[in-house]
Design a protein around this motif. Structure first.
Motif, PDB file in Angstrom:
ATOM      1  N   LYS A 232       2.970  17.368  18.810  1.00  0.00           N
ATOM      2  CA  LYS A 232       3.017  15.923  18.533  1.00  0.00           C
ATOM      3  C   LYS A 232       3.509  15.168  19.780  1.00  0.00           C
ATOM      4  CE  LYS A 232       5.574  12.661  15.695  1.00  0.00           C
ATOM      5  NZ  LYS A 232       6.362  12.436  14.494  1.00  0.00           N
TER       6      LYS A 232
ATOM      7  N   GLY B 243      -1.064  12.362  12.664  1.00  0.00           N
ATOM      8  CA  GLY B 243      -1.346  13.211  11.503  1.00  0.00           C
ATOM      9  C   GLY B 243      -2.773  13.721  11.525  1.00  0.00           C
ATOM     10  N   ALA B 244      -3.160  14.426  10.443  1.00  0.00           N
ATOM     11  CA  ALA B 244      -4.474  15.085  10.408  1.00  0.00           C
ATOM     12  C   ALA B 244      -5.596  14.060  10.591  1.00  0.00           C
ATOM     13  CB  ALA B 244      -4.637  15.836   9.085  1.00  0.00           C
ATOM     14  N   ILE B 245      -5.665  13.029   9.746  1.00  0.00           N
ATOM     15  CA  ILE B 245      -6.760  12.051   9.922  1.00  0.00           C
ATOM     16  C   ILE B 245      -6.330  10.942  10.883  1.00  0.00           C
ATOM     17  CG2 ILE B 245      -6.324  10.450   7.975  1.00  0.00           C
ATOM     18  CD1 ILE B 245      -9.718  11.850   9.238  1.00  0.00           C
TER      19      ILE B 245
ATOM     20  N   TYR C   7      -9.048   6.813   2.932  1.00  0.00           N
ATOM     21  CA  TYR C   7      -9.843   7.830   3.654  1.00  0.00           C
ATOM     22  C   TYR C   7     -10.141   9.054   2.795  1.00  0.00           C
ATOM     23  CZ  TYR C   7      -6.956   5.026   6.775  1.00  0.00           C
ATOM     24  OH  TYR C   7      -6.263   3.989   7.329  1.00  0.00           O
TER      25      TYR C   7
ATOM     26  N   PHE D 256       3.525   3.676  15.406  1.00  0.00           N
ATOM     27  CA  PHE D 256       4.912   3.765  14.923  1.00  0.00           C
ATOM     28  C   PHE D 256       5.085   5.169  14.374  1.00  0.00           C
ATOM     29  CE2 PHE D 256       8.329   3.488  11.886  1.00  0.00           C
ATOM     30  CZ  PHE D 256       9.194   2.523  12.388  1.00  0.00           C
ATOM     31  N   THR D 257       6.029   5.902  14.923  1.00  0.00           N
ATOM     32  CA  THR D 257       6.125   7.313  14.539  1.00  0.00           C
ATOM     33  C   THR D 257       7.566   7.815  14.580  1.00  0.00           C
ATOM     34  OG1 THR D 257       5.244   9.509  15.061  1.00  0.00           O
ATOM     35  CG2 THR D 257       5.686   8.090  16.938  1.00  0.00           C
ATOM     36  N   SER D 258       7.814   8.874  13.810  1.00  0.00           N
ATOM     37  CA  SER D 258       9.134   9.495  13.890  1.00  0.00           C
ATOM     38  C   SER D 258       9.209  10.282  15.202  1.00  0.00           C
ATOM     39  CB  SER D 258       9.346  10.414  12.695  1.00  0.00           C
ATOM     40  OG  SER D 258       8.296  11.359  12.629  1.00  0.00           O
TER      41      SER D 258
ATOM     42  N   GLY E  38       1.237   7.009  11.157  1.00  0.00           N
ATOM     43  CA  GLY E  38       0.628   8.327  10.932  1.00  0.00           C
ATOM     44  C   GLY E  38      -0.387   8.699  12.005  1.00  0.00           C
TER      45      GLY E  38
ATOM     46  N   ALA F  28      -2.163   5.658   8.161  1.00  0.00           N
ATOM     47  CA  ALA F  28      -2.772   6.970   7.876  1.00  0.00           C
ATOM     48  C   ALA F  28      -1.664   7.917   7.434  1.00  0.00           C
ATOM     49  CB  ALA F  28      -3.508   7.489   9.106  1.00  0.00           C
ATOM     50  N   LEU F  29      -0.725   7.368   6.664  1.00  0.00           N
ATOM     51  CA  LEU F  29       0.393   8.201   6.198  1.00  0.00           C
ATOM     52  C   LEU F  29      -0.108   9.278   5.248  1.00  0.00           C
ATOM     53  CD1 LEU F  29       3.159   5.484   5.669  1.00  0.00           C
ATOM     54  CD2 LEU F  29       3.013   7.166   7.510  1.00  0.00           C
TER      55      LEU F  29
ATOM     56  N   ARG G  43      -0.192  12.209   2.129  1.00  0.00           N
ATOM     57  CA  ARG G  43      -0.162  12.078   0.664  1.00  0.00           C
ATOM     58  C   ARG G  43       1.227  11.849   0.095  1.00  0.00           C
ATOM     59  NH1 ARG G  43      -3.405  12.207  -3.189  1.00  0.00           N
ATOM     60  NH2 ARG G  43      -5.594  12.459  -2.728  1.00  0.00           N
ATOM     61  N   THR G  44       2.226  12.564   0.644  1.00  0.00           N
ATOM     62  CA  THR G  44       3.564  12.430   0.051  1.00  0.00           C
ATOM     63  C   THR G  44       4.257  11.136   0.491  1.00  0.00           C
ATOM     64  OG1 THR G  44       4.437  13.806   1.822  1.00  0.00           O
ATOM     65  CG2 THR G  44       3.952  14.917  -0.248  1.00  0.00           C
TER      66      THR G  44
ATOM     67  N   ILE H 190       2.524   8.115   0.423  1.00  0.00           N
ATOM     68  CA  ILE H 190       1.667   7.004  -0.025  1.00  0.00           C
ATOM     69  C   ILE H 190       2.510   5.837  -0.584  1.00  0.00           C
ATOM     70  CG2 ILE H 190      -0.066   6.331  -1.786  1.00  0.00           C
ATOM     71  CD1 ILE H 190      -1.226   7.896   0.673  1.00  0.00           C
TER      72      ILE H 190
ATOM     73  N   PRO I 239     -14.767  13.340   0.480  1.00  0.00           N
ATOM     74  CA  PRO I 239     -14.138  14.476   1.161  1.00  0.00           C
ATOM     75  C   PRO I 239     -14.581  14.590   2.620  1.00  0.00           C
ATOM     76  CG  PRO I 239     -15.748  15.193  -0.499  1.00  0.00           C
ATOM     77  CD  PRO I 239     -15.609  13.726  -0.649  1.00  0.00           C
ATOM     78  N   TYR I 240     -13.661  15.076   3.467  1.00  0.00           N
ATOM     79  CA  TYR I 240     -14.030  15.364   4.860  1.00  0.00           C
ATOM     80  C   TYR I 240     -14.885  16.622   4.851  1.00  0.00           C
ATOM     81  CZ  TYR I 240      -9.885  12.477   5.624  1.00  0.00           C
ATOM     82  OH  TYR I 240      -8.952  11.466   5.579  1.00  0.00           O
TER      83      TYR I 240
HETATM   84  N1  LIG Z   1     -10.970  12.949   2.415  1.00  0.00           N
HETATM   85  C1  LIG Z   1     -10.292  14.072   2.480  1.00  0.00           C
HETATM   86  O1  LIG Z   1     -10.885  15.182   2.342  1.00  0.00           O
HETATM   87  C2  LIG Z   1      -8.830  14.043   2.752  1.00  0.00           C
HETATM   88  C3  LIG Z   1      -8.153  15.212   3.080  1.00  0.00           C
HETATM   89  C4  LIG Z   1      -6.799  15.125   3.401  1.00  0.00           C
HETATM   90  C5  LIG Z   1      -6.157  13.903   3.363  1.00  0.00           C
HETATM   91  N2  LIG Z   1      -6.838  12.762   3.011  1.00  0.00           N
HETATM   92  C6  LIG Z   1      -6.155  11.456   2.976  1.00  0.00           C
HETATM   93  O2  LIG Z   1      -5.885  11.051   4.307  1.00  0.00           O
HETATM   94  C7  LIG Z   1      -4.656  10.321   4.343  1.00  0.00           C
HETATM   95  C8  LIG Z   1      -3.744  10.908   5.412  1.00  0.00           C
HETATM   96  O3  LIG Z   1      -3.487  12.254   5.098  1.00  0.00           O
HETATM   97  P1  LIG Z   1      -3.213  13.346   6.233  1.00  0.00           P
HETATM   98  O4  LIG Z   1      -3.407  14.662   5.585  1.00  0.00           O
HETATM   99  O5  LIG Z   1      -3.984  12.987   7.441  1.00  0.00           O
HETATM  100  O6  LIG Z   1      -1.686  13.087   6.479  1.00  0.00           O
HETATM  101  P2  LIG Z   1      -0.596  14.049   7.181  1.00  0.00           P
HETATM  102  O7  LIG Z   1      -1.206  14.658   8.391  1.00  0.00           O
HETATM  103  O8  LIG Z   1       0.007  14.925   6.161  1.00  0.00           O
HETATM  104  O9  LIG Z   1       0.528  12.986   7.566  1.00  0.00           O
HETATM  105  C9  LIG Z   1       0.237  11.875   8.373  1.00  0.00           C
HETATM  106  C10 LIG Z   1       1.519  11.271   8.880  1.00  0.00           C
HETATM  107  O10 LIG Z   1       2.280  10.663   7.856  1.00  0.00           O
HETATM  108  C11 LIG Z   1       3.601  10.463   8.388  1.00  0.00           C
HETATM  109  N3  LIG Z   1       4.662  10.646   7.386  1.00  0.00           N
HETATM  110  C12 LIG Z   1       5.847  10.035   7.399  1.00  0.00           C
HETATM  111  N4  LIG Z   1       6.587  10.374   6.360  1.00  0.00           N
HETATM  112  C13 LIG Z   1       5.875  11.248   5.663  1.00  0.00           C
HETATM  113  C14 LIG Z   1       6.106  11.964   4.478  1.00  0.00           C
HETATM  114  N5  LIG Z   1       7.217  11.831   3.765  1.00  0.00           N
HETATM  115  N6  LIG Z   1       5.147  12.818   4.053  1.00  0.00           N
HETATM  116  C15 LIG Z   1       3.991  12.954   4.732  1.00  0.00           C
HETATM  117  N7  LIG Z   1       3.715  12.264   5.873  1.00  0.00           N
HETATM  118  C16 LIG Z   1       4.640  11.434   6.318  1.00  0.00           C
HETATM  119  C17 LIG Z   1       3.769  11.414   9.538  1.00  0.00           C
HETATM  120  O11 LIG Z   1       3.816  10.569  10.668  1.00  0.00           O
HETATM  121  P3  LIG Z   1       4.931  10.686  11.804  1.00  0.00           P
HETATM  122  O12 LIG Z   1       4.712  12.014  12.446  1.00  0.00           O
HETATM  123  O13 LIG Z   1       4.603   9.560  12.688  1.00  0.00           O
HETATM  124  O14 LIG Z   1       6.250  10.580  11.133  1.00  0.00           O
HETATM  125  C18 LIG Z   1       2.483  12.239   9.513  1.00  0.00           C
HETATM  126  O15 LIG Z   1       2.020  12.574  10.784  1.00  0.00           O
HETATM  127  C19 LIG Z   1      -4.080  10.368   2.940  1.00  0.00           C
HETATM  128  O16 LIG Z   1      -4.362   9.160   2.291  1.00  0.00           O
HETATM  129  C20 LIG Z   1      -4.821  11.515   2.271  1.00  0.00           C
HETATM  130  O17 LIG Z   1      -4.959  11.361   0.889  1.00  0.00           O
HETATM  131  C21 LIG Z   1      -8.159  12.813   2.734  1.00  0.00           C
END
Ligand SMILES: NC(=O)c1ccc[n+]([C@@H]2O[C@H](COP(=O)([O-])OP(=O)(O)OC[C@H]3O[C@@H](n4cnc5c(N)ncnc54)[C@H](OP(=O)(O)O)[C@@H]3O)[C@@H](O)[C@H]2O)c1
Length: 313
Positions: A50, A17-19, A118, A40-42, A14, A88-89, A91-92, A94, A164-165
């Motif tokens: 990306k 991704g966002a975080i 996170y 490791f990434t798609s 991940g 850092a995958l 939510r969907t 996890i 929360p961020y």
């Molecule tokens: N504290 C806060 O306020 C807050 C806010 C948002 C999220 N979070 C947490 O931070 C963590 C990461 O969240 P994010 O929002 O940063 O993630 P994201 O940007 O939605 O996804 C991160 C990466 O996960 C990989 N991935 C592979 N299969 C996936 C699938 N089926 N669905 C979603 N992602 C997939 C992708 O990587 P590839 O491109 O390499 O395939 C994607 O870039 C989570 O645990 C979330 O709960 C916390």
């Protein structure tokens, strides 16, 4: 695991991704402390943002491994020589971490796994176990802590719990009444104006993961409850007002906890549930764990609001 363990060869899921982008940026800023950093990434679409991020990482000495997290062979191959995995995958994805952990435990080389957390403390109190947004992460923790094969392998874990961020907390991201700050319109909705909430900026989240990697002696097998600062919606509003000319924002509404609980019954929206948990005090601790991992320098409320105004004006 021997306390002398130091992570040397890292694999990040991940990373774009966002975080994950922030976590990877922090880790790569300490490139010389590690023998190898791989992600490791798609495969990205040609010309996508990306693809550009991955090119930037390659230029900084990061190995980019393309594959699918659902392909066991590709993941096992990627784990060769890796001692620490940072996930850092999103939510969907996890629950996809459970097979990744199984493979890590069987790899023989992976000793330490950071699952994607996170966020909000999923074991804050007894009611945490029943919160809908926590269910996937709770299953992942249970697998890491209780699966006989995983325990037998000695695989260690660390949960970086940030609350929360700040960058996302300020934004309107769900129903209007769940709160937010609109810089352009000088408009805000405060959920319980005076209730304290601890926030972590996305930059600091990356720095906390790096700090945990630098302190295995205290970070192994722990949930690290860290944050950048503690404040209230009222103080955040005052900071926005001060940094946008000084005059009070005139369009300010308030949502009570009673109202947000009603809203949760009406909509069951993940943002509403999380904002209710945060307003109830679910980010507050008697003592945070920043000092267990070297007390990395963190952003202040002022700095995070300034950054948010820069990004959103
Ligand atoms: N504290 C806060 O306020 C807050 C806010 C948002 C999220 N979070 C947490 O931070 C963590 C990461 O969240 P994010 O929002 O940063 O993630 P994201 O940007 O939605 O996804 C991160 C990466 O996960 C990989 N991935 C592979 N299969 C996936 C699938 N089926 N669905 C979603 N992602 C997939 C992708 O990587 P590839 O491109 O390499 O395939 C994607 O870039 C989570 O645990 C979330 O709960 C916390």
């Amino acid at each position: 695991m021997a306390v002398a363990f130091k992570p040397r060869n890292l694999l990040i899921f991940g990373a774009t991704g966002a975080i994950g982008s922030f976590i990877t940026r922090s880790i790569v800023s300490a490139r010389s402390e590690f023998e190898r950093i791989a992600v490791f990434t798609s495969p990205p679409a040609a010309g996508s943002s990306k693809a550009a991020k991955l090119d930037e990482l390659k230029a900084k000495g990061v190995d980019v491994i393309y594959g699918s997290i659902e392909n066991e062979k590709e993941v096992s191959e990627a784990y060769k020589g890796i001692d620490t995995v940072v996930s850092a995958l999103g939510r969907t994805a996890i629950l996809h971490q459970i097979p990744l952990i199984k493979l890590a435990a069987a790899s023989g080389s992976v000793k330490w796994f950071f699952p994607s957390e996170y966020g909000t403390d999923i074991k804050y109190n007894e009611s945490s176990a029943h919160e809908k947004p926590h269910q996937g992460k709770l299953k992942v923790r249970a697998y890491l802590e209780e699966d006989p094969e995983v325990r037998c392998s000695g695989l260690a874990y660390t949960y970086v719990v940030t609350g929360p961020y700040a960058d996302m907390y300020y934004a309107f991201s769900g129903p209007e009444e769940a709160g937010g700050f609109d810089v352009k319109a000088k408009r805000a909705v405060l959920v319980e104006r005076n209730n304290r909430v601890s926030l972590t900026t996305m930059k600091d989240t990356g720095d906390f993961v790096l700090a945990a990697l630098r302190h295995p002696e205290t970070a192994l097998n722990k949930a690290l409850r860290v944050n950048s600062f503690t404040t209230t919606p009222g103080e955040i509003l005052a900071e926005f007002e001060g940094q946008t000319g000084g005059a009070p924002w005139t369009d300010v509404k308030e949502t009570s906890l009673t109202r947000i609980r009603e809203l949760e019954k009406e909509s069951d929206h993940v943002v509403v549930i999380l904002r209710r948990i945060w307003a109830e005090g679910g980010t507050l601790y008697e003592k945070r764990d920043n000092d267990l991992i070297g007390n990395p320098q963190t952003d202040t409320l002022q700095e995070s609001v300034a950054e948010y105004i820069r990004e959103n004006s």
